[in-house]
Each structure stands twice: as C-alpha cells, then as structure tokens.
Design an enzyme around this catalytic site. Sequence first.
Site, PDB file in Angstrom:
ATOM      1  N   TYR A 157      60.614   3.251   6.134  1.00 25.21           N
ATOM      2  CA  TYR A 157      59.902   4.157   6.767  1.00 25.21           C
ATOM      3  C   TYR A 157      59.177   5.361   6.354  1.00 25.21           C
ATOM      4  O   TYR A 157      59.186   5.876   5.168  1.00 25.21           O
ATOM      5  CB  TYR A 157      61.560   4.930   5.561  1.00 25.21           C
ATOM      6  CG  TYR A 157      63.017   4.278   6.263  1.00 25.21           C
ATOM      7  CD1 TYR A 157      62.600   4.718   8.339  1.00 25.21           C
ATOM      8  CD2 TYR A 157      64.036   3.431   6.034  1.00 25.21           C
ATOM      9  CE1 TYR A 157      63.987   4.196   8.763  1.00 25.21           C
ATOM     10  CE2 TYR A 157      65.096   3.199   6.719  1.00 25.21           C
ATOM     11  CZ  TYR A 157      65.397   3.378   8.415  1.00 25.21           C
ATOM     12  OH  TYR A 157      66.447   2.658   8.946  1.00 25.21           O
ATOM     13  N   MET A 164      68.713   2.793   2.700  1.00 27.40           N
ATOM     14  CA  MET A 164      69.641   3.415   2.806  1.00 27.40           C
ATOM     15  C   MET A 164      70.941   1.902   2.000  1.00 27.40           C
ATOM     16  O   MET A 164      71.561   2.135   0.848  1.00 27.40           O
ATOM     17  CB  MET A 164      71.164   3.379   4.104  1.00 27.40           C
ATOM     18  CG  MET A 164      72.648   3.214   3.567  1.00 27.40           C
ATOM     19  SD  MET A 164      72.977   4.557   5.076  1.00 27.40           S
ATOM     20  CE  MET A 164      74.630   4.294   4.467  1.00 27.40           C
ATOM     21  N   LYS A 218      84.363  10.018 -19.768  1.00 28.88           N
ATOM     22  CA  LYS A 218      84.288  10.968 -18.326  1.00 28.88           C
ATOM     23  C   LYS A 218      83.424  10.199 -17.377  1.00 28.88           C
ATOM     24  O   LYS A 218      82.975   9.222 -17.569  1.00 28.88           O
ATOM     25  CB  LYS A 218      84.035  12.482 -18.692  1.00 28.88           C
ATOM     26  CG  LYS A 218      82.388  12.400 -18.858  1.00 28.88           C
ATOM     27  CD  LYS A 218      81.485  13.716 -19.515  1.00 28.88           C
ATOM     28  CE  LYS A 218      80.280  14.297 -19.159  1.00 28.88           C
ATOM     29  NZ  LYS A 218      80.469  15.245 -20.616  1.00 28.88           N
ATOM     30  N   ARG A 221      78.416  28.390 -20.786  1.00 29.23           N
ATOM     31  CA  ARG A 221      78.973  27.564 -19.852  1.00 29.23           C
ATOM     32  C   ARG A 221      80.152  27.922 -20.286  1.00 29.23           C
ATOM     33  O   ARG A 221      81.151  29.121 -20.293  1.00 29.23           O
ATOM     34  CB  ARG A 221      78.769  26.255 -20.414  1.00 29.23           C
ATOM     35  CG  ARG A 221      79.519  25.819 -18.986  1.00 29.23           C
ATOM     36  CD  ARG A 221      78.194  24.100 -18.637  1.00 29.23           C
ATOM     37  NE  ARG A 221      79.266  23.388 -19.966  1.00 29.23           N
ATOM     38  CZ  ARG A 221      78.917  21.850 -20.132  1.00 29.23           C
ATOM     39  NH1 ARG A 221      77.801  21.264 -19.547  1.00 29.23           N
ATOM     40  NH2 ARG A 221      79.294  21.447 -20.919  1.00 29.23           N
TER      41      ARG A 221
HETATM   42  C1  LIG Z   1      79.568  15.088 -21.719  1.00 27.52           C
HETATM   43  C2  LIG Z   1      79.726  15.550 -22.777  1.00 27.52           C
HETATM   44  C3  LIG Z   1      79.838  14.773 -24.194  1.00 27.52           C
HETATM   45  C4  LIG Z   1      78.471  14.361 -24.146  1.00 27.52           C
HETATM   46  O1  LIG Z   1      77.428  14.109 -24.287  1.00 27.52           O
HETATM   47  P1  LIG Z   1      76.764  12.856 -24.010  1.00 27.52           P
HETATM   48  O2  LIG Z   1      75.095  14.089 -23.811  1.00 27.52           O
HETATM   49  O3  LIG Z   1      76.679  11.823 -22.904  1.00 27.52           O
HETATM   50  O4  LIG Z   1      77.169  12.734 -25.642  1.00 27.52           O
HETATM   51  C5  LIG Z   1      80.080  15.525 -25.722  1.00 27.52           C
HETATM   52  N1  LIG Z   1      80.815  16.696 -25.371  1.00 27.52           N
HETATM   53  C6  LIG Z   1      80.827  17.537 -24.054  1.00 27.52           C
HETATM   54  C7  LIG Z   1      81.819  18.922 -24.261  1.00 27.52           C
HETATM   55  C8  LIG Z   1      81.348  16.883 -23.423  1.00 27.52           C
HETATM   56  O5  LIG Z   1      81.252  17.003 -22.224  1.00 27.52           O
END
Ligand SMILES: *Cc1c(COP(=O)(O)O)cnc(C)c1O
Length: 359
Positions: free
Chosen positions: A254, A302, A35, A130
């Site tokens: 800065y 930046m 993802k 969640r």
């Molecule tokens: C992002 C995610 C993972 C992976 O989590 P990590 O901590 O990066 O290993 C696994 N399961 C779900 C449902 C997630 O959203």
Amino acid sequence: MPRPLLATVHHAALRHNLARVRQAAPEARVWAVVKANAYGHGIERVFEALRGADGFALLELDEAERLRALGWRGPILLLEGVFEPRDLETCSRLNLWHAVHCDEQIDWLAMHKTHQPHRVFLKLNSGMNRLGFAPGRYRAAYARLAALPQVEEISHATHFADADGARGIALQQAVFTQATQGLPGERTLCNSAALLRHAGDASSDWVRPGIALYGSSPDYPAHSASDWGLQPAMSLTSRLIGVTHVQAGERVGYGGLFTAQGPMRVGVVACGYADGYPREAPTGTPVLVEGVRTRTLGRVSMDMLAVDLTPVPQAAFGSPVTLWGQGLSIDEVAHAAGTVGYVLMSALAPRVPAVADEG
Ligand SMILES: *Cc1c(COP(=O)(O)O)cnc(C)c1O
C-alpha cells in the site's frame, strides 16, 4: 490448514525469568503481574509456569476469578483496588487483597457488611501523580482504615515513575520512607525496572514485576533483555504464503512505500496489523525468515506484510518466519516501530491462535 500464524508461550522462559527476578531481590516475595491477560500471553497459558510466584497481581475481577478457577489459593492483589462497592463482595468471596488509593474506596469499605476482614494495600502517591494518597494525607487515610473492623491488615504501596530512566527512584523512595515511617505493615515498591536497576536500594517485602517475567527489557535500548538475563516468553511465528519477484523501480505494498533498487525476491508473510503486528513498523524492521535475519518492506497491511528475501536465497513458499520471540527480541521490533515491547505483547489480537510450549 489453518492460517499459518501462531503465538507460542514458552514455559521454560517464564520459569527462568521468575528465577531471574527472585535473584534480583532474594529477600522479597514476588507478585507475578498478570494484568491485561498476562500481558497478552493468556492467564491460563502462563499459570503453571508462574505458579512458583508468591502471589498474582492484576486489575480485573474476572481475571482474579479465572486464577481461582485454575486452583490458585494464594494471594491475589487488585492493583487498582475495587471499582464499585459490590466488588468488595467479590473480594470477600474470592479472598482478594486490594489496593486502596482514594477516599471513595475507604467509604465503601466502611459501609461494607462483611464477615471476612480485608487485607488492603494503601497506596501512596510518592510523585508519579497517578493513583494514591498525597504524602500529607497518607497517615489520615491509614488511621481511617485502621479503625475499620472491615480491615484486617494494612500494607503500604507506591509506584515509581522513572525507575527505567535517568532520574531513578531515590526521590520517590525518600517520600515513601517518610510517609510510612513508623507505620506497621508490609511494603511493596518495585516494578521490573526498579527491581532490575535499583533493587539493592529499594528493599521491600514484595516486588511487582510484570514485563521482566515475559522476557522484555523494561529499559530498552539502554539494556536489552539478554543484558538482563531474560528470555523471551512469547514467539510469534508465521510462514511465507507468497513469493514475488520485483525489478528495479517497482514498488511494494500500500502506498508503494518501498521501491526496489534492483531485481529482488519479496516474501509475503501471513501476519498483519489485525494480528497485533504494529502498522507503524517501517521498512527495515527486523524479521527472521528460515532463522535468517532480514527486514520488512513497505507498509504493513491488515493481514500480511512483505519481507526482503535477499539474505535468504533458500526461502520459498512455506518458509518459517519469526516476527518476534526466540531469536528476535520483541524489544527490537517494538523499537523499530517507535513503541515498546509492552504494547506489542499486550496487543496480540484475539484472532491469533496461541499455545503453551510446556517444555
Ligand atoms: C503494571 C504494574 C506493575 C508491573 O510493571 P512492569 O513494568 O511490567 O514490571 C507493577 N506495579 C503496578 C502498580 C502496575 O500497575
């Protein structure tokens, strides 16, 4: 010459980390979680190195489409499931498996006119609060899905809230075991932290590591990536594009947040917060110049940041700089900035050119 800033994605490290993850759960199949554009590494840049995984898990349908375009014919799982009814057509067309975490998603499946039955991962809310069905509603959701001709196979999923912390996974695991007792179907529970810290307790058919594949520790500073046997999959490197001399009492950057105690040389690096380097990183955040460990000075701008050249007398205009990656853990940099490796890697800015090191 292009601005000297580059993200390099190390295939050898990705392959190593995938093997390391398999070693932690030798009986399980592995979803490589890609993802957020493979946590900022780029799906296209990690694909060859991770194609030894058993499947890919992600959120966005267009990322799934990109994986299919790369030639991946194996399993793809949508971790949040579909977002609207017509996404189910994309799932049918691309053969995507999808999470089902709410009644609306079951309603859409029930209305869906499909020729190809779907494989779904029914999600239990085992305590994170969640996504997912509450334990008391899980079996009813399962029964509804099982009665649908649109559904071919139902698997079981949950997600841990404290796999990286002191509370661990035992409570949520017990809730999952009870809610799914006697129901047929494969199980998936573990993210990276659960896999590395508790895999022995949470055996399952599929594990879902993300961060570990990219070589960052899910529970830093309790354990570093190297404690876990993981290698950094991304190096962010730049060069000194300026060197300046300051005297005692002169200030840098800065707000003049850093004041020199004596004469010193300050290097200016072509990397700033618009590249994804955290603006929150204070004076003292570790950085490598010519491979020598030193520290940042003052506020991150930046497009630039300043570094102390005192420990690197040989440093000069053009000297190589590593912001994180091989030789300097992203977790250390993140920790200094009050955040975690996940945030830094996934926030790498689109303007930073990236290449795969396929060696
Ligand atoms: C992002 C995610 C993972 C992976 O989590 P990590 O901590 O990066 O290993 C696994 N399961 C779900 C449902 C997630 O959203």
